[in-house]
Design an enzyme around this catalytic site. Structure first.
Site, PDB file in Angstrom:
ATOM      1  N   HIS A 120    -103.950  23.955  -5.285  1.00  0.00           N
ATOM      2  CA  HIS A 120    -104.507  25.595  -4.727  1.00  0.00           C
ATOM      3  C   HIS A 120    -105.234  25.300  -3.569  1.00  0.00           C
ATOM      4  O   HIS A 120    -105.246  26.081  -2.556  1.00  0.00           O
ATOM      5  CB  HIS A 120    -105.710  25.631  -5.736  1.00  0.00           C
ATOM      6  CG  HIS A 120    -105.018  26.086  -7.053  1.00  0.00           C
ATOM      7  ND1 HIS A 120    -105.399  25.366  -8.194  1.00  0.00           N
ATOM      8  CD2 HIS A 120    -104.152  26.814  -7.780  1.00  0.00           C
ATOM      9  CE1 HIS A 120    -105.006  25.637  -9.555  1.00  0.00           C
ATOM     10  NE2 HIS A 120    -104.146  26.659  -9.145  1.00  0.00           N
ATOM     11  N   ARG A 161     -94.189  27.536  -5.932  1.00  0.00           N
ATOM     12  CA  ARG A 161     -93.651  26.192  -6.087  1.00  0.00           C
ATOM     13  C   ARG A 161     -92.035  26.104  -6.185  1.00  0.00           C
ATOM     14  O   ARG A 161     -91.380  26.706  -5.365  1.00  0.00           O
ATOM     15  CB  ARG A 161     -94.373  25.479  -7.320  1.00  0.00           C
ATOM     16  CG  ARG A 161     -95.763  24.948  -7.028  1.00  0.00           C
ATOM     17  CD  ARG A 161     -96.486  24.612  -8.026  1.00  0.00           C
ATOM     18  NE  ARG A 161     -96.776  26.142  -8.814  1.00  0.00           N
ATOM     19  CZ  ARG A 161     -97.477  26.123  -9.940  1.00  0.00           C
ATOM     20  NH1 ARG A 161     -98.278  25.126 -10.395  1.00  0.00           N
ATOM     21  NH2 ARG A 161     -97.777  27.456 -10.348  1.00  0.00           N
TER      22      ARG A 161
HETATM   23  P1  ADP Z   1    -102.363  31.583 -13.108  1.00  0.00           P
HETATM   24  O1  ADP Z   1    -103.924  31.504 -13.583  1.00  0.00           O
HETATM   25  O2  ADP Z   1    -101.975  32.768 -12.380  1.00  0.00           O
HETATM   26  O3  ADP Z   1    -101.788  30.896 -14.119  1.00  0.00           O
HETATM   27  P2  ADP Z   1    -103.236  29.333 -11.083  1.00  0.00           P
HETATM   28  O4  ADP Z   1    -104.740  29.527 -11.361  1.00  0.00           O
HETATM   29  O5  ADP Z   1    -102.636  28.286 -11.875  1.00  0.00           O
HETATM   30  O6  ADP Z   1    -102.333  30.559 -11.795  1.00  0.00           O
HETATM   31  O7  ADP Z   1    -102.663  29.634 -10.065  1.00  0.00           O
HETATM   32  C1  ADP Z   1    -103.042  30.509  -9.127  1.00  0.00           C
HETATM   33  C2  ADP Z   1    -101.872  30.636  -8.080  1.00  0.00           C
HETATM   34  O8  ADP Z   1    -101.914  29.454  -7.235  1.00  0.00           O
HETATM   35  C3  ADP Z   1    -100.363  31.011  -8.189  1.00  0.00           C
HETATM   36  O9  ADP Z   1     -99.977  31.866  -7.379  1.00  0.00           O
HETATM   37  C4  ADP Z   1     -99.779  29.683  -8.125  1.00  0.00           C
HETATM   38  O10 ADP Z   1     -98.286  29.879  -8.240  1.00  0.00           O
HETATM   39  C5  ADP Z   1    -100.504  29.102  -7.169  1.00  0.00           C
HETATM   40  N1  ADP Z   1    -100.434  27.359  -7.400  1.00  0.00           N
HETATM   41  C6  ADP Z   1    -100.930  26.789  -8.393  1.00  0.00           C
HETATM   42  N2  ADP Z   1    -100.724  25.500  -8.140  1.00  0.00           N
HETATM   43  C7  ADP Z   1    -100.050  25.366  -6.704  1.00  0.00           C
HETATM   44  C8  ADP Z   1     -99.576  24.272  -6.107  1.00  0.00           C
HETATM   45  N3  ADP Z   1     -99.370  22.908  -6.672  1.00  0.00           N
HETATM   46  N4  ADP Z   1     -98.914  24.592  -4.919  1.00  0.00           N
HETATM   47  C9  ADP Z   1     -99.102  25.819  -4.397  1.00  0.00           C
HETATM   48  N5  ADP Z   1     -99.545  27.107  -5.116  1.00  0.00           N
HETATM   49  C10 ADP Z   1     -99.964  26.757  -6.401  1.00  0.00           C
END
Ligand code: ADP
Length: 161
Positions: free
Chosen positions: A17, A90
């Protein structure tokens, strides 16, 4: 001024993130990291804890603000005057989900567009849920989250076991 909103659960915030946050903060004049105030049933951390961990992680980025929200993400984006949603991509399955989400958001708020940043190589396998799973099983999570998040995660899992 272009304001972007990066919404998510961030349970907890990971280096994946944060890589998206730091790159997006270089593109947009203001970036709001929106921590979704979800009902706590499937989450490990409370909203306050998720916000505090995210805030501590972005202290060095002057144009990033961490804010919690409830309800529809597009309504929050309109409230804060965001013109863009930032999301991370991803593997292929992210694309399918994000594609549908972006089209739904566009239908609800056509004035707000979505921008996708590709994950960094080293974080392409990293999700908050897999991170928690690995930590729960005693895996080494160094390099996947900031130190203060690793500490909070280990403490919370210890308290639960
Ligand atoms: P949600 O609450 O929608 O399940 P997350 O809080 O885990 O999602 O993530 C929010 C955003 O961050 C999403 O667009 C997700 O694809 C992106 N994201 C999560 N982990 C990664 C990562 N390792 N690399 C790039 N983007 C990520």
């Amino acid at each position: 001024m272009t304001t972007a909103l990066y919404p998510g659960s961030f349970d907890p915030v990971t280096n994946g993130h944060l890589d998206i946050v730091s790159r997006a903060s270089g593109i947009f004049e203001k970036l709001i990291l929106g921590v979704y105030d979800a009902p706590p049933k499937n989450l490990l951390f409370t909203t306050e804890e998720r916000v505090a961990m995210a805030k501590q992680s972005v202290l060095h980025l002057r144009n990033v603000e961490v804010v919690t929200y409830t309800g529809l993400t597009v309504h929050f984006a309109q409230k804060v005057g965001a013109q863009v949603f930032v999301r991370g991509l991803r593997q292929g399955s992210d694309f399918e989900f994000e594609f549908e989400l972006a089209l739904m958001n566009r239908m609800l708020a056509p004035e707000i567009d979505s921008a996708f940043l590709m994950t960094a190589n080293e974080y392409q396998f990293l999700s908050s849920s897999l991170l928690k799973e690995a930590a729960r099983m005693g895996g080494d999570i160094e390099g996947l989250v900031p130190e203060h998040v690793a500490k909070a995660l280990i403490e919370r899992l210890k308290a639960q076991s």
